[in-house]
Write a protein that holds these residues in place. Structure first.
Motif, mmCIF file in Angstrom:
data_model
loop_
_atom_site.group_PDB
_atom_site.id
_atom_site.type_symbol
_atom_site.label_atom_id
_atom_site.label_comp_id
_atom_site.label_asym_id
_atom_site.label_seq_id
_atom_site.Cartn_x
_atom_site.Cartn_y
_atom_site.Cartn_z
ATOM 1 N N CYS A 1 -3.351 -1.424 4.813
ATOM 2 C CA CYS A 1 -3.201 -1.440 6.272
ATOM 3 C C CYS A 1 -4.371 -0.794 7.023
ATOM 4 O O CYS A 1 -4.377 -0.803 8.252
ATOM 5 C CB CYS A 1 -1.896 -0.750 6.672
ATOM 6 N N CYS B 1 -6.379 3.116 4.034
ATOM 7 C CA CYS B 1 -5.450 2.499 3.078
ATOM 8 C C CYS B 1 -5.961 1.088 2.776
ATOM 9 O O CYS B 1 -6.397 0.375 3.681
ATOM 10 C CB CYS B 1 -4.049 2.454 3.698
ATOM 11 N N CYS C 1 2.840 1.821 2.851
ATOM 12 C CA CYS C 1 2.544 0.558 2.165
ATOM 13 C C CYS C 1 3.096 0.540 0.740
ATOM 14 O O CYS C 1 3.559 -0.491 0.265
ATOM 15 C CB CYS C 1 1.037 0.286 2.163
ATOM 16 N N CYS D 1 -1.390 3.878 1.305
ATOM 17 C CA CYS D 1 -0.614 4.908 2.001
ATOM 18 C C CYS D 1 0.857 4.871 1.574
ATOM 19 O O CYS D 1 1.330 3.883 0.995
ATOM 20 C CB CYS D 1 -0.742 4.750 3.508
HETATM 21 ZN ZN ZN Z 1 -1.092 1.443 4.311
#
Ligand code: ZN
Ligand code: SF4
Length: 444
Positions: free
Chosen positions: A305, A302, A319, A316
């Motif tokens: 993150c 991602c 997020c 993701c």
């Molecule tokens: Zn993420």
């Protein structure tokens, strides 16, 4: 003993002396009939019955080996409490770690954490608590300010899955055990089937293998146990559990299906098992065979993150949802007593409406100036009736007062879902005594 489930479903623990001996030990009086069986058992043998079913699931599906580190997700509810107790009893030598996510839900999460801490102390299981608000700066409550306000449970599910998986990986856990029981699995299967999500259906087995390197295996040791039996297990064992429902609990399609399956099972007692077996033994194997022809999803880190995600945007699901909170300027939903008194003295009275949701006699013996009494039972009413009551006040700021802040918070959250500007009044006793004192002073 009563247990209110998220969604308002109530479970009552009631033993029935059957005036016959237990079928297993043949000594004690039988008091329980495990769901879907004709067995009449005493309390102790009922516990053994549940443990046997869990052991069977673990061994049949090779859920974990003796050298593997096992993580158990504990929420504070009856299901995960029973799961942890059973695992600890069946596998005393296994390395087991409990993981609890404090979701920051007011009037709920802190109580759930206390129950989890007591449970882990009682069972002597090490516990990791991850507090979302402290560690990440947001809580599940904050999503009432986003377009997810009507789908809080869905956001909560995404957030929980993400952190459990990350915490498990950071703690080198090989296998994550979740407390999904037969009724959870069956209602999800039915719901997913009617959405036509066959890939989702194929993932509802007792074991979910890692999709990318480093991801722990996920298993469901309560797969063959029905919810009522899981509840009875925790009640008989006297496990500490949080008995109140989460204020966000909503009627989701899965819960609707669960109710429907329950009703059908009452009409024809083997319905649940038949449906479960059709999904497990016929449909899922068929889908899995077909899926072998479908290319596997690619997982890339991602962009925010770094956790692996199959998302095409490379951000993701967690997020993407958390990013929405950045656009929320004000996350205020509750007022402290002094803050509210200041607010009252500086705001035009015609913009504010105060609702008192305590018992009528308490309202009549003294409330906030200009407050309107609302029967707390209104919370249990259907959407239409609930909203109709507050419709005349749609353009105003609505404040709610109860005994502890909890019931009023339920009102606030329900109204927020329908776009009302509702706020909770915390520490109501302190607020009421401050108002009384202020009024007395004004009279003098
Ligand atoms: Zn993420
Ligand atoms: Fe459960 Fe929904 Fe509350 Fe999350 S928000 S704890 S899923 S009821």
């Amino acid at each position: 003993m009563k247990y209110v489930k998220c969604g308002g479903e109530v479970f009552e623990f009631k033993l029935t002396p059957f005036k016959t001996h237990c079928r297993y030990c043949k000594q004690k009086e039988a008091e329980i009939k495990p769901s879907g069986t004709s067995l009449l058992l005493c309390k102790e043998c009922f516990l053994l019955f549940c443990e046997k079913k869990v052991k069977m699931a673990i061994e049949k599906h090779k859920m974990f080996g003796e050298k593997e580190k096992v993580g158990v997700m504990v929420s504070g509810g009856k299901d995960s409490a029973a799961l942890l107790a059973i695992l600890k009893k069946l596998y005393p030598q296994q390395e087991i770690l409990a993981i609890h996510l404090n979701l920051g839900i007011k009037y709920y999460s802190d109580f759930a954490q206390v129950a989890v801490e007591k449970l882990c102390q009682k069972l002597k299981v090490p516990l990791i608590v991850y507090n979302l608000k402290e560690k990440e700066g947001f809580s599940i409550d904050d999503f009432v300010f986003t377009h997810f306000k009507n789908k809080i449970c869905s956001v909560c599910g995404t957030i929980k899955r993400y952190y459990f998986s990350r915490i498990a990986r950071e703690n080198k856990i090989d296998v994550i055990c979740t407390a999904h029981h037969l009724d959870d699995v069956l209602s999800t299967m039915t719901s997913v089937f009617f959405q036509g999500d066959f890939l989702g259906l194929s993932r509802l087995g007792p074991v979910i293998y890692p999709l990318f390197q480093g991801q722990p295996k996920k298993v469901k040791p309560l797969y063959y146990l029905q919810e009522r039996d899981v509840f009875y297990y925790s009640a008989i064992s006297g496990l500490p559990i949080e008995k109140c429902a989460c204020p966000h609990s909503e009627i989701t399609p899965v819960k609707e299906w669960k109710k429907w399956i329950e009703e059908k099972d009452k009409e024809s007692p083997s319905f649940k098992f038949k449906l479960f077996s059709i999904f497990r033994k016929k449909l899922i194997p068929l889908i899995k065979k077909e899926l072998k022809k479908v290319p596997k999803e690619d997982f890339l880190p991602c962009k925010i993150c770094q956790e692996p995600t199959p998302s095409k945007s490379n951000i993701c699901a967690k997020c993407r949802r958390v990013k929405l909170l950045e656009r929320v300027k004000e996350r205020k939903i509750e007022y402290e007593p002094d803050e509210f008194l200041n607010f009252l003295s500086s705001s035009p009275q015609n913009e504010i409406v105060i609702f008192d949701v305590r018992e009528k006699e308490d309202f009549e013996s003294g409330s906030l100036p200009g407050a309107i009494w609302i029967n707390p039972e209104l919370l249990n009413e259907k959407e239409k009736i609930f909203i109709k009551t507050f419709k005349p006040y749609k353009k105003k700021k609505l404040f709610f007062l109860c005994y502890t802040g909890r019931t009023s918070y339920y009102f606030v959250l329900r109204l927020r879902k329908f776009g009302f500007l509702a706020f909770n009044l915390s520490k109501p006793k302190e607020l009421l005594s401050k108002i009384k004192w202020k009024l007395k002073k004004a009279l003098v």
